[in-house]
Write an enzyme that holds these catalytic residues in place. Sequence first.
Site, short mmCIF file in Angstrom:
data_model
loop_
_atom_site.label_atom_id
_atom_site.label_comp_id
_atom_site.label_asym_id
_atom_site.label_seq_id
_atom_site.Cartn_x
_atom_site.Cartn_y
_atom_site.Cartn_z
N GLU A 86 2.95 -2.81 -8.24
CA GLU A 86 2.42 -1.24 -8.10
C GLU A 86 3.58 -0.44 -7.68
OE1 GLU A 86 0.21 -2.43 -4.61
OE2 GLU A 86 -1.20 -3.76 -5.85
N LEU A 135 -3.76 -1.06 -9.08
CA LEU A 135 -3.78 -1.59 -7.59
C LEU A 135 -4.41 -2.93 -7.26
CD1 LEU A 135 -3.27 0.94 -4.70
CD2 LEU A 135 -3.87 -1.48 -4.29
N GLU A 164 -3.84 -7.07 -6.36
CA GLU A 164 -2.96 -7.93 -6.25
C GLU A 164 -3.50 -9.51 -7.09
OE1 GLU A 164 -3.64 -6.01 -3.70
OE2 GLU A 164 -1.91 -4.91 -3.34
N GLN A 197 3.70 -5.48 -3.22
CA GLN A 197 4.43 -4.16 -2.50
C GLN A 197 4.80 -4.72 -0.98
OE1 GLN A 197 2.48 -0.25 -2.17
NE2 GLN A 197 4.01 -0.13 -3.85
N ASP A 204 4.29 -7.79 2.32
CA ASP A 204 3.95 -9.35 3.08
C ASP A 204 2.32 -9.06 3.06
OD1 ASP A 204 3.88 -7.84 5.34
OD2 ASP A 204 6.14 -8.07 5.27
N GLY A 205 1.98 -8.02 3.77
CA GLY A 205 0.45 -7.94 4.14
C GLY A 205 -0.55 -7.80 3.14
N PHE A 206 -0.11 -7.57 2.00
CA PHE A 206 -0.88 -7.41 0.68
C PHE A 206 -0.90 -8.56 -0.19
CE2 PHE A 206 0.37 -2.31 1.27
CZ PHE A 206 -0.32 -2.54 2.42
N TYR A 232 -2.44 -11.36 0.42
CA TYR A 232 -3.60 -12.15 0.63
C TYR A 232 -4.72 -12.08 -0.44
CZ TYR A 232 -1.04 -12.18 5.24
OH TYR A 232 -0.12 -12.74 5.91
N PRO A 233 -5.21 -10.97 -1.00
CA PRO A 233 -5.78 -10.85 -2.19
C PRO A 233 -5.53 -11.77 -3.36
CG PRO A 233 -5.43 -8.76 -1.45
CD PRO A 233 -4.45 -9.61 -0.53
N HIS A 252 2.50 -4.54 7.35
CA HIS A 252 3.52 -4.14 6.67
C HIS A 252 4.80 -4.91 7.14
CE1 HIS A 252 1.37 -0.62 5.29
NE2 HIS A 252 2.16 -0.61 4.24
#
Lengths: 362, 323
Positions: free
Chosen positions: B29, B58, B60, B82, B84-86, B88-89, B127
Amino acid sequence: MADSAQVVREQDPVRSVLRADGSLAGDPRRALGLTPEGFVDLYRKMVSIRRADQEALNLQRQGELGLWGQFLGQEAAHVGATMALEPTDWIFPSYREFGMAMCRGIDPATMLTVFRGLTHGAWDPRKFHFAPLAIPVATQVPHAVGFAMGSRLEGSGEVVLVTFGDGATSAGDWHEAMNFAGVFKAPVIFLCQNNYWAISVPLPRQTAGRIADRAAGYGFPGIRIDGNDVLAVFAATRAAAERARRGDGPYLIEAQTYRMGAHTSSDDPTRYRTAAELEAWSSKDPIARYERWLRAEGLLDQAGVDGIGKEAESTAEKMRTRLREAPAPDPGKAMFDRVYSRPSPGFQQEREEFESSLESPG
Amino acid sequence: MSSVTMAKAINTSLRDALRKNPKTLIFGEDVGPLGGVFRITDGLQKEFGEDRVFDTPLAESAIIGISVGLALKGFRPVPEIQFDGFIYPAFDQIVSHVAKYRNRSGVPLPITIRVPFGGNIGAVEHHSESPEAYFAHTAGLKVVTPATPGDAYGLLQSAIEDDDPVVFFEPKSRYYLKEEIDLPSAAVPIGKAKISREGSQVSVIAYGPTVETALQAARSAEQEGISLEVIDLRSLSPLDTETVLASVRKTHRAVVVHEAPVFGGFGAEIAARISHDAFDVLEAPVARVAGLNIPYPPARFEKLYLPDADRILQAVDAALAYG
């Protein structure tokens, strides 16, 4: 060659080439580009994979396999789609595509070792252009799209077919992958074998829409066809493959079919569906229907049917023998060999400790 | 020699990987014209074109899912997640497929998943996370994280050249940490820790963003006449147990530091290995200085959550006073 999808009648809500009674709804001969032997071969393969499927279920019942997921009733989708592709085109299966694997030349006994609990994957995907089984539903769909994006980047011309069931169309991966395919114009065919049941959950609980219509939302076409009509599946797949190879991007085929067997050997479908429903679908059997047409066209006679039946019997018999004779692999090799390309010293040490624990009694 | 930031080192490493191997692809992204939200991919699309450095929708899970297909096709995908917290998908694709595909098929997947991780940047939720333990726990993956610009360059080269999948965690709070180096800097093999600072009394074992924190603690301790040895793991999986044990055999005391919550964190693995393999030399229990067992807090409170030099020194003092 003419766009073979033309043989599929535009006005039908569910498009077929062969009607359920075996009569013809269009003239497939010219457009499909199949020789008389080619037509018979589709029949031979359907008979062969059905017999092997039955044998696999028998083997499971006899304790030779841990699990079996029958594809009874879906033979037309397996054979029609696989045979419409070039051998170099890739197929990304879910977990019920034993028939497709056989059509690709993968030894059925070798494939069954997966269900015998000897390996998670028994063939080299690169040799057969056939990806490993994907058990988590819909997760193989983005793999197929990625491969197709790579094919387009390289200009290598392979088309990719990814197949999945109606349940998969509810999963996020399916939608994400459809979207990527549209955006990157990937040469990929999405073949939904809509067999109405995702284990026990019927289609209306998966979606309130039509699966084929979903494609429009991602910017490419989708059609719904009679998935029990091997010629319709062949025609649609061939048309989609030609289109993809021309650089026109992805295509969604919703092949309406029915899972005549249980979800797997662990399932009891009498808990969620009726005998009447099964009966109704029996009359649309893909093999019986196609056989009637081949006979009526003079492409196949009783001797031919008998010969093909015997061949299928012999294939199943060999599969059975070879499976039962398949050696159990060495545990260390089976469990550790393929985890890393270059195992770390720590990993090697764990392996050695494990292997020596097997050697020493107690 | 020039002063190089970690951001610049990673950017250069990506550029060199694209140059060396035409099969290397970078996508994710905002990695194209924008050059990434941290500008790590700055200028790469312009130099290598939209076929090799491209923005994706967008999503993951699909970013990682297409990486599997591209790797099967013979490419070396370097997808970026983009934040760390993204990630999980994409967890299912990473754990169910990226990690296990080779074991299932015999086909190696040379995928390097880049993930900026860690806190201390004053960000909103999702984030600032440190999800490394999830991935280190998964066989089939390699998990690495650099602490210096030079290591970032060399470790990323090794990751991209590796035939197996690597999760490459970039300590985003250290993107602008500088080092006097020449690029290209030396290759850094995966699976080798390094002694960042030699010492004799307590081993402080850290990785990623906390290596710098540990070095700060070591400099403070020196003022008080206490000698800390700082070990930068660099690679969580495979883990260089030998370097850790050799240090502890020398110092007899160990403090493990990371930003992720202490409970079930990667420090537990280090502590268990030291306790098992160097039990005879330990003069104090292995201590863990890490994030609290809470969701990552609002930015106003993150300094209280994150391990800092003071908390490390308290653990050092306790280890020295033990018994």
